[in-house]
Design an enzyme around this catalytic site. Structure first.
Site, PDB file in Angstrom:
ATOM      1  N   CYS A  26       7.605 -24.270  42.870  1.00  0.00           N
ATOM      2  CA  CYS A  26       6.567 -24.655  43.815  1.00  0.00           C
ATOM      3  C   CYS A  26       6.530 -23.693  45.011  1.00  0.00           C
ATOM      4  CB  CYS A  26       6.742 -26.108  44.235  1.00  0.00           C
ATOM      5  SG  CYS A  26       5.242 -26.831  44.943  1.00  0.00           S
ATOM      6  N   HIS A  52       7.381 -29.465  39.211  1.00  0.00           N
ATOM      7  CA  HIS A  52       8.641 -30.113  39.590  1.00  0.00           C
ATOM      8  C   HIS A  52       9.183 -30.893  38.398  1.00  0.00           C
ATOM      9  CE1 HIS A  52       8.426 -29.267  43.892  1.00  0.00           C
ATOM     10  NE2 HIS A  52       7.156 -29.624  43.879  1.00  0.00           N
TER      11      HIS A  52
END
Length: 513
Positions: free
Chosen positions: A343, A447
């Site tokens: 991310c 994630h």
């Protein structure tokens, strides 16, 4: 029929409210009841994408899993994600509404309380029992006037409150009695008992103190929960990482010869979603460390730059501390090393990050690490999805979730890492991430990608090939998430008067009668 409610409050942060709430969700579920967790306001960087597509605190997602139900934005209607400059992104019912200072947020609380009650009533109409988690302490005098998460929530739900204290911190009796003293008469009346958490030693040594506590306050001690370290439940707060870092440092000093695969996760100032690496940390032949200095990266086989709530600020920190230079000079040149970004960490791997709308800071543009030929631009809207996909290099299935403002454009010189085939239940054909030609530098917006066992084992296999070693020693078949929650529930059943809890909510328990 509207749900019965019980609320778990604490003498402060980190005393075990989240884990006890999760335990009760599993206990009530085991006993045959439809139960849901609820926390009106949560401040956490460890977040999750709920089944209905919005963002909530990771703890409420874990509690929903314990209750064997789909997570929902209504389980955590207000999530505060701290950023730089004493501000936080305010997320209401799963969607960000603004970045606010504490003063600005306090002014908005009265209007936001309507959203809190709306979410609670949504759950109360669907479930038999609601286990409400408080935040911090209900006796924080500076916050009581505009409280929306502790005693005011208990009043709205007509919930009996159990007060939890952490004996491992020291001063548990003073903190329990002191908390009661700082509440008004009506609030004290809602407190129906105490749970003492994290006790090390022989409980018989506590009996005198427990008798004093009950006599002094007129409140029942429901139980004393032993300290444990053999139950693996996802952590909510990055404070727990400090303990892990200290333990890892001690282990590194004692160990002269490295026999395990060494993975270093950079402990960014605004690190988020560190549960991404729990599956790696559970591997017996992996030594995973959270590091803050260039020196701590020595000897690591893998460096991971994790997610962050402030990509630009944390990238600046990487450069100022020398960690960025260490990654570029020491690891990129080593043929057996791997660098990964998740991310925000993925965004840092590129050439440039643009923030035209000041989503994160007043700095509109910053140079990245330049390890991958790509550019990231922050958009106004946040993307939050649960996803299913495939690893393009191996074809194995992956799953996880996305939480990001950034849109990343990669050049023709590199390839995407994953293909997303489903986003929150809808078919998708989106390419995600990027990987270098030698596959030693890669990143993704996904994630939880390491939670996918097939991908994780393939990841280990590729690493060991680079090192010229066998990958047969990696296998996580011994971990079962449901068994961990069952172990937690059993621990609480053995040490807490669950029958009394059922009495408080006026429900006849199944296993307890």
């Amino acid at each position: 029929m509207k749900a019965k409610a019980i609320q778990i409050c604490g003498t402060g942060s980190g005393v075990g409210k989240s884990i006890i709430t999760a335990a009760l969700c599993r206990i009530f579920k085991q006993d045959g009841f439809k139960v849901a967790p609820f926390k009106a306001q949560n401040m956490a960087l460890n977040s999750y994408v709920a089944s209905d597509g919005g963002e909530i605190g990771r703890a409420q997602a874990e509690q929903a899993y314990a209750a064997n139900i789909a997570s929902s934005v209504h389980m955590n209607p207000i999530l505060l994600k701290p950023t730089a400059d004493r501000r936080a992104q305010v997320i209401v019912q799963g969607r960000p509404i603004d970045n606010m200072s504490a003063v600005e947020y306090t002014r908005r609380k009265k209007s936001l309380l309507k959203k809190v009650y709306q979410s609670y009533e949504n759950l109360a109409q669907k479930y038999k029992i609601i286990v409400i988690e408080g935040a911090g302490s209900p006796a924080e005098i500076n916050l009581k006037a505009h409280d929306i998460v502790n005693m005011k929530m208990a009043e709205h739900a007509n919930a009996s409150v159990i007060l939890v204290g952490d004996i491992d911190k020291g001063g548990v009796f003073a903190s329990l009695v002191g908390t009661l003293e700082l509440l008004d008469k009506n609030e004290r009346g809602r407190i129906k008992g105490f749970i003492i958490n994290k006790f090390r030693g022989d409980k018989r040594l506590l009996q005198g103190g427990l008798r004093f506590l009950e006599k002094k306050t007129g409140k029942k001690v429901l139980g004393v929960i032993p300290y444990y370290n053999d139950i693996k439940i996802g952590e909510e707060d990055s404070v727990s990482l400090e303990c892990r870092m200290r333990n890892a440092e001690c282990g590194m000093k004692k160990k002269k010869k490295q026999t395990k695969l060494s993975i270093a996760v950079v402990h960014l100032p605004h690190i988020s979603n560190f549960t991404d690496f729990d599956a790696l940390e559970r591997e017996q032949n992996v030594e995973l460390h959270y590091v803050k200095t260039p020196q701590e990266l020595d000897g690591a086989d893998v460096v991971i730059i994790p997610g962050t709530k402030n990509t630009i600020g944390d990238l600046t920190w990487l450069k100022q501390t020398g960690v960025a230079e260490k990654i570029i000079s020491s690891f990129v040149c080593r043929p057996s090393s791997v660098v990964i970004g998740i991310c925000g960490g993925f965004q840092m791997l590129g050439k440039t990050i643009n923030d035209p709308y000041s989503i994160e800071s007043l700095l509109r543009k910053i140079k990245g690490l330049g390890l991958l030929d790509m550019v990231t631009t922050f958009a106004k809207d946040k993307q939050t999805f649960q996803i299913k996909g495939k690893d393009l290099s191996s074809g194995v299935n992956i799953y996880g979730y996305e939480i990001h403002h950034g849109n990343t454009k990669i050049s023709n010189s590199i390839k995407p890492r994953f293909k997303i085939i489903e986003r929150t239940g809808k078919t998708s054909r989106i390419l995600d991430g990027a990987v270098s030609s030698d596959k030693r530098i890669w990143g993704t917006y996904i994630h939880g990608v390491f939670d996918s066992k097939e991908f994780r084992l393939r990841f280990f296999s590729d690493l060991m090939k680079l090192k010229g070693a066998s990958s047969n020693r990696f296998d996580s078949t011994n971990f079962n998430r449901d068994k961990e929650f069952d172990k937690l529930a059993e621990l609480v059943r053995k040490n807490v008067d669950v029958k009394y809890l059922y009495k408080l909510i006026n429900i006849k328990g199944v296993r307890n009668e």
